[in-house]
Design a protein around this motif. Structure first.
Motif, mmCIF file in Angstrom:
data_model
loop_
_atom_site.group_PDB
_atom_site.id
_atom_site.type_symbol
_atom_site.label_atom_id
_atom_site.label_comp_id
_atom_site.label_asym_id
_atom_site.label_seq_id
_atom_site.Cartn_x
_atom_site.Cartn_y
_atom_site.Cartn_z
ATOM 1 N N TYR A 73 66.265 -79.826 117.059
ATOM 2 C CA TYR A 73 67.476 -79.416 116.611
ATOM 3 C C TYR A 73 68.489 -79.948 117.666
ATOM 4 N N LEU A 74 69.578 -80.211 117.350
ATOM 5 C CA LEU A 74 70.567 -80.792 118.537
ATOM 6 C C LEU A 74 71.882 -79.675 118.430
ATOM 7 N N THR A 75 72.473 -79.743 119.961
ATOM 8 C CA THR A 75 73.724 -79.207 119.754
ATOM 9 C C THR A 75 74.811 -80.024 119.437
ATOM 10 N N PHE A 76 75.941 -79.721 119.134
ATOM 11 C CA PHE A 76 76.898 -80.519 118.784
ATOM 12 C C PHE A 76 77.063 -81.258 120.296
ATOM 13 N N ASP A 77 77.347 -80.768 121.218
ATOM 14 C CA ASP A 77 77.530 -81.698 122.630
ATOM 15 C C ASP A 77 76.472 -82.738 122.650
ATOM 16 N N GLU A 78 75.015 -82.425 122.449
ATOM 17 C CA GLU A 78 74.139 -83.277 122.358
ATOM 18 C C GLU A 78 74.302 -84.475 121.285
ATOM 19 N N ALA A 79 74.531 -84.221 120.252
ATOM 20 C CA ALA A 79 74.865 -85.111 119.066
ATOM 21 C C ALA A 79 76.086 -86.047 119.569
ATOM 22 N N SER A 80 76.965 -85.560 120.109
ATOM 23 C CA SER A 80 78.252 -86.389 120.583
ATOM 24 C C SER A 80 77.867 -87.302 121.662
ATOM 25 N N TYR A 81 76.725 -86.943 122.594
ATOM 26 C CA TYR A 81 76.507 -87.583 123.420
ATOM 27 C C TYR A 81 75.476 -88.767 123.178
ATOM 28 N N LEU A 82 74.668 -88.545 122.067
ATOM 29 C CA LEU A 82 73.680 -89.628 121.513
ATOM 30 C C LEU A 82 74.686 -90.471 120.741
ATOM 31 N N ALA A 83 75.584 -90.061 119.956
ATOM 32 C CA ALA A 83 76.437 -90.896 119.073
ATOM 33 C C ALA A 83 77.488 -91.669 119.906
ATOM 34 N N LYS A 84 77.826 -91.232 121.185
ATOM 35 C CA LYS A 84 78.818 -91.724 121.965
ATOM 36 C C LYS A 84 80.332 -91.659 121.222
ATOM 37 N N VAL A 85 80.455 -90.621 120.685
ATOM 38 C CA VAL A 85 81.610 -90.067 120.049
ATOM 39 C C VAL A 85 82.060 -88.793 120.701
ATOM 40 N N SER A 86 83.352 -88.375 120.118
ATOM 41 C CA SER A 86 83.791 -86.961 120.652
ATOM 42 C C SER A 86 83.085 -85.914 119.935
ATOM 43 N N ARG A 87 83.083 -84.522 120.348
ATOM 44 C CA ARG A 87 82.642 -83.471 119.779
ATOM 45 C C ARG A 87 83.267 -83.444 118.316
ATOM 46 N N SER A 88 84.519 -83.544 118.458
ATOM 47 C CA SER A 88 85.607 -83.424 117.280
ATOM 48 C C SER A 88 84.880 -84.245 116.056
ATOM 49 N N MET A 89 84.497 -85.408 116.458
ATOM 50 C CA MET A 89 84.085 -86.417 115.516
ATOM 51 C C MET A 89 82.740 -85.912 115.016
ATOM 52 N N ILE A 90 81.988 -85.401 115.588
ATOM 53 C CA ILE A 90 80.747 -84.681 115.041
ATOM 54 C C ILE A 90 81.031 -83.437 114.053
ATOM 55 N N ASN A 91 82.086 -82.611 114.344
ATOM 56 C CA ASN A 91 82.642 -81.862 113.710
ATOM 57 C C ASN A 91 83.202 -82.373 112.409
ATOM 58 N N LYS A 92 83.780 -83.486 112.324
ATOM 59 C CA LYS A 92 84.453 -84.029 111.001
ATOM 60 C C LYS A 92 83.171 -84.563 110.263
ATOM 61 N N TRP A 93 82.054 -85.409 110.836
ATOM 62 C CA TRP A 93 81.198 -85.832 110.187
ATOM 63 C C TRP A 93 80.316 -84.507 109.486
ATOM 64 N N ALA A 94 80.130 -83.531 110.371
ATOM 65 C CA ALA A 94 79.433 -82.172 109.646
ATOM 66 C C ALA A 94 80.110 -81.573 108.377
ATOM 67 N N ASP A 95 81.463 -81.750 108.608
ATOM 68 C CA ASP A 95 82.314 -81.172 107.437
ATOM 69 C C ASP A 95 82.117 -82.005 106.143
ATOM 70 N N LYS A 96 82.014 -83.238 106.527
ATOM 71 C CA LYS A 96 81.797 -84.279 105.292
ATOM 72 C C LYS A 96 80.400 -84.132 104.824
ATOM 73 N N GLY A 97 79.648 -83.576 105.576
ATOM 74 C CA GLY A 97 78.161 -83.387 104.914
ATOM 75 C C GLY A 97 77.345 -84.525 105.142
ATOM 76 N N LYS A 98 77.616 -85.316 106.246
ATOM 77 C CA LYS A 98 76.827 -86.525 106.578
ATOM 78 C C LYS A 98 75.417 -86.239 107.148
ATOM 79 N N PHE A 99 75.353 -84.979 107.614
ATOM 80 C CA PHE A 99 73.779 -84.280 108.341
ATOM 81 C C PHE A 99 73.944 -82.820 107.970
ATOM 82 N N THR A 100 72.678 -82.149 108.115
ATOM 83 C CA THR A 100 72.707 -80.951 107.658
ATOM 84 C C THR A 100 72.853 -79.989 109.177
ATOM 85 N N VAL A 101 73.746 -79.021 109.213
ATOM 86 C CA VAL A 101 74.118 -78.188 110.025
ATOM 87 C C VAL A 101 73.593 -76.698 109.786
#
Length: 129
Positions: A73-101
């Motif tokens: 499991y990744l934290t949102f900070d780790e996911a944003s680091y891996l994807a090279k995007v902001s944490r808010s982008m990870i939140n948007k993707w999660a809200d859209k159901g792109k991956f399981t939270v």
């Protein structure tokens, strides 16, 4: 002071000491010690060196292991680091159901295998455009 104690190798045109010689140095003296909170199983097993270093840095800042994710499991900070995007982008993707939270107590985590698969698919789709 400790001349000829460390064995060194050149990597990417930079001189580096070997882990073995550093470990031998640590065992042969009493002044310096590694921070035990920095060495736990998840970090030792982590194959992604950049992510392991990211987690070490976060751990040294917070002192709290729970601030980090783990192998599955990744934290949102780790996911944003891996994807090279902001944490808010990870939140948007999660809200859209792109991956399981998953919520565990007050902590929110992302299933790592699913996130990495999704990123791989996203990169593949981008390269085909």
């Amino acid at each position: 002071m400790h001349k000829n104690v460390f064995e060194s190798k050149e990597i990417a045109e930079k001189k580096r000491i070997t882990k073995e010689s550093f470990q031998k140095f640590l065992e042969g003296q009493d002044r310096y010690k590694l921070d035990p909170s920095n060495d736990y199983e998840e970090l030792a097993q982590e194959q992604n060196i950049a992510l392991a270093n990211f987690r070490r840095k976060k751990l040294s800042q917070t002192g709290i292991r729970g601030s980090n994710g783990n192998i599955k499991y990744l934290t949102f900070d780790e996911a944003s680091y891996l994807a090279k995007v902001s944490r808010s982008m990870i939140n948007k993707w999660a809200d859209k159901g792109k991956f399981t939270v998953i919520k565990v107590g007050s902590r929110v985590r992302i299933r790592r295998d699913e996130f990495e698969d999704w990123m791989e698919q996203r990169d593949l789709e981008r390269s085909m455009q």
